[in-house]
Motif scaffolding. Sequence first.
Motif, mmCIF file in Angstrom:
data_model
loop_
_atom_site.group_PDB
_atom_site.id
_atom_site.type_symbol
_atom_site.label_atom_id
_atom_site.label_comp_id
_atom_site.label_asym_id
_atom_site.label_seq_id
_atom_site.Cartn_x
_atom_site.Cartn_y
_atom_site.Cartn_z
ATOM 1 N N GLY A 123 0.810 -1.219 0.000
ATOM 2 C CA GLY A 123 0.000 0.000 0.000
ATOM 3 C C GLY A 123 0.840 1.264 0.000
ATOM 4 N N VAL A 124 0.155 2.377 -0.111
ATOM 5 C CA VAL A 124 0.816 3.676 -0.237
ATOM 6 C C VAL A 124 1.622 4.013 1.013
ATOM 7 N N LEU A 125 1.075 3.673 2.188
ATOM 8 C CA LEU A 125 1.773 4.013 3.430
ATOM 9 C C LEU A 125 3.109 3.276 3.516
ATOM 10 N N ALA A 126 3.106 1.985 3.147
ATOM 11 C CA ALA A 126 4.342 1.207 3.169
ATOM 12 C C ALA A 126 5.367 1.812 2.213
ATOM 13 N N ARG A 127 4.912 2.248 1.040
ATOM 14 C CA ARG A 127 5.824 2.852 0.068
ATOM 15 C C ARG A 127 6.403 4.159 0.611
ATOM 16 N N TRP A 128 5.518 4.981 1.210
ATOM 17 C CA TRP A 128 5.989 6.273 1.713
ATOM 18 C C TRP A 128 6.982 6.094 2.857
ATOM 19 N N LEU A 129 6.732 5.078 3.702
ATOM 20 C CA LEU A 129 7.609 4.876 4.852
ATOM 21 C C LEU A 129 8.827 4.052 4.476
ATOM 22 N N GLY A 130 8.853 3.571 3.225
ATOM 23 C CA GLY A 130 9.996 2.806 2.758
ATOM 24 C C GLY A 130 10.128 1.444 3.416
ATOM 25 N N VAL A 131 9.020 0.856 3.804
ATOM 26 C CA VAL A 131 9.056 -0.472 4.424
ATOM 27 C C VAL A 131 8.738 -1.505 3.339
ATOM 28 N N SER A 132 9.521 -2.547 3.261
ATOM 29 C CA SER A 132 9.262 -3.562 2.240
ATOM 30 C C SER A 132 8.036 -4.374 2.629
ATOM 31 N N PRO A 133 7.311 -4.905 1.640
ATOM 32 C CA PRO A 133 6.092 -5.667 1.922
ATOM 33 C C PRO A 133 6.288 -6.777 2.938
ATOM 34 N N ASP A 134 7.458 -7.432 2.940
ATOM 35 C CA ASP A 134 7.687 -8.544 3.878
ATOM 36 C C ASP A 134 7.721 -8.046 5.320
ATOM 37 N N ALA A 135 8.284 -6.836 5.512
ATOM 38 C CA ALA A 135 8.445 -6.326 6.874
ATOM 39 C C ALA A 135 7.195 -5.604 7.355
#
Lengths: 279, 366, 254
Positions: A123-135
């Motif tokens: 999702g957008v929040l994960a992308r903005w925070l730079g967190v990979s989908p696995d984490a």
Amino acid sequence: MTPRRRAVLLVLPALVPVAAVVGAALVSAVLLSLGLTPLVGRPELSLDAWRAAAGDLGTATRLSLGIAAASTVLAAAVGLALALAATAAVRRSRLLGALAALTIPVPHLVGAAAMGLLLADTGVLARWLGVSPDAWPSLVGGPWWVAVVAEYAWKESAFVALVVGGVLASRARSYGETAALLGAGRWARFRFVTLPLAAPALGGASAVTFVYTLGSYEVAALLGRPYPEPLPVMAVRLAGSIDLAVRPQAAAVAVTTAVLALAVVLLALRALRRLSAWH
Amino acid sequence: MSAALDLEGLTRVHASGSAPALDGFTLDVPAGSCVAVLGPSGSGKSTVLRLTAGLDEPTAGSVRLDGRDLAGVPPERRGMAMVFQRPLLFPHLSVRDNVAFADRVRGVPRRRARERAEEYLGLVQLAGYGDRPARALSGGQEQRVALARALAAEPRVLLLDEPFSALDTALRAEMHDLLADLRLRLDPTVLLVTHDPAEADALADAVAVLDGGRLQQAGPLGELYARPASLAVSRLLGGRTEVPGTVRDGVHTSALGPLALPGPVPDGPGVLVVRPEAVRVTAPGDPAADVTGTVVRVRRRGLRALVVVQVPGPVGTAVEAELAAGEELPAGRPVGLVLPVGARTVVPPAGPASAPDPARSAISHG
Amino acid sequence: MALGTRLGRAALAVWLLLPLVPLVLWAAADRWTAPAVLPQAWGTAGLRDAVDSGAGTASLRSTVLGLVVAALATPLGAMAGRALAGSGVPAGGAVLAALLSPLVLPPFAVALGLDVLLLRLRVPASVGVVLLLTVAALPYTTVLMRTAYAAHDPGFEEEARTLGATARRAVLAVQLPMLAPALAGAAFLAFLVGWSDYVVTLLVGGGQLVTLPLLVASAASSVGNEAQVAVLSLGSVLPPLALLVAVGLLGRRR
């Protein structure tokens, strides 16, 4: 025509369809769940459907109540804060009031779609925070129903804000000014004036939120996990099943949810009456 | 265009079992006259107007306009316009369209209706206000527009329900002048309801006093002042001197002593009422004085003062008297009082029912 | 203003706006692969996909459904609200409670219960959907109009009557214009009930009545078509939003 007769004639066109639909739906669901009006086979009074659903029904009830409680608490807290900001005597925020009002016509379904795009592991929040989908924690479809609760809390906080804000806007300012002249500070004004004034509206809006969340299907269906299911998801799945024999179970779940909602409303009305009796 | 209004035995019971709000009310309003119904709040005076206008149905009795019974005629076909205490200007219409309303619902073309509305706005001295929204007016202006709107309906009877009570004193006097002026020009039949004797005095040719849903007395106000028919009428018109006693052979005997009455009054208990303006204050030794007593209180009323004189006796009777302009009397001063024979009126004592016995109310006219 | 207050208000604004940002970004994104913070390619692919999936007819259906529900629930609610604002209705409290009951009962439960019955009675699916949604909208319209009528002064109609207006004319020329804002609000809420319903259309409509919410749900339940989901979602938010703003401006002008 007497005024009484006129009033009755005016109210009937609304009352008849509501009473017919609600009454017929409830009676039909109860009869179906008791095996008296099966789609196939012979009518026979039995508790089979209730027995078959019993285990999952308990889990689903607890889950539904939990989601509704968490959503309501969050929505009430944020909604009260929004209402206070939107009606504050000093620098009241028109912007927050307008934003809350604009959230009202957003359907829950769209809210759910938006929460999905925001909170999913890609999702957008994960992308903005730079967190990979696995984490990324599984907010959507995860064990804690975070996205579901977030969606309800988001939408309903705007509703709570409008209801409470309406009461505060019309009454709180003059009382607040009176209290300030009597020497009450900010916190004292909130504690002894604003909160008691807002309490009935806040309680009422919270009860509406709770009951709505309890009976709402689409958000949990879209953002939840396959198992366990809350009551509405379970009922709709059973009702849509190819196996017509599980239809009575769906009816049993529907009846359970309706009774639960009714009980919550009656409890809330009692509590609200006591609350308003204080004033 | 103006018509004679004739109310006959009007009775209204709001809910069965409760006391009637109006009980057998009869009143004649001649064409072109202004009659005021005067009464305290809750006396049923607004009910008179609502029954006349057809907004409520009478339980009994009739409303006749130029002799025609209006029973069953809906409000809009009665040819009566009403101005309420609240102006009730339609908020979604401009001032002009408010005044043009009656013409519009009658089917008059918009342009013509608006032209006529301008004329009526001119009559109430609001020419040029037509374009304003109804909400952009002051209280006095609103009530003028309400009046213009009612007059523009060219009613056969104009009904006024305390129309000026919400206005301040200066505005009210202005509205009284305006209405008097309009009466001269348009000669409408007016039925006015008010709780203020001064307003009734300023506007009406005749007054009907209502109390507890019953007509107490009707006639020119001067007559009511001089010869009140009941304690209620006397009190409503500001009378305060009330001396209980007994009448025998045309003489009222009380704590004030025997006092001859101007006309024949049936024997029996009766309360003597005297208006303060009629009482003359003299020296205590004056042989013309009917009673002597002591000033116990002075009430200021502009240039004139009102004194309460305590007359000694077993029950302690008080008589009020108005002093001449500029005259002063301190409390404690002994005085003599002259009660002119023509000013002495005897009314029936207040019974268990507040309404007077109609058979007995005739005695005051003696 | 204290820093704490300002931060708090900023947080509240973010809370209200944040969920809508992905919709706007995705709706205009042709290509947006993780972990990019913004779309790599802007365009109208989402719109194209949405139209291909039948968004045009679906939004038309939703509009008609909303309008029909509003056209039914507004006058019925206004009439009931008017009666309940007075004291003429016997057992008024119970009647009001009955009219509010659709708020309490979960829509899916009512739909499930009635679905079987409607099938047995051979009521067409669309009629069933309209019936249920009208019933769902009636609590809103009734309560709104009851409040409006309670605040409305009947003296205005009496004044109109004494000025020569018939009872009917007094309602049309005085009562309805004065209550227009409340009627508009009630109609808006009723429209919203029809426009945004999902579960009743799904259960009673039996898949024949494909409205915009049904498209949103089916798109959102599969993956890889975020742009289409975003366009469909915005498409179901913007019309009522525009209506709300219009109604609000109308109310302010009056």
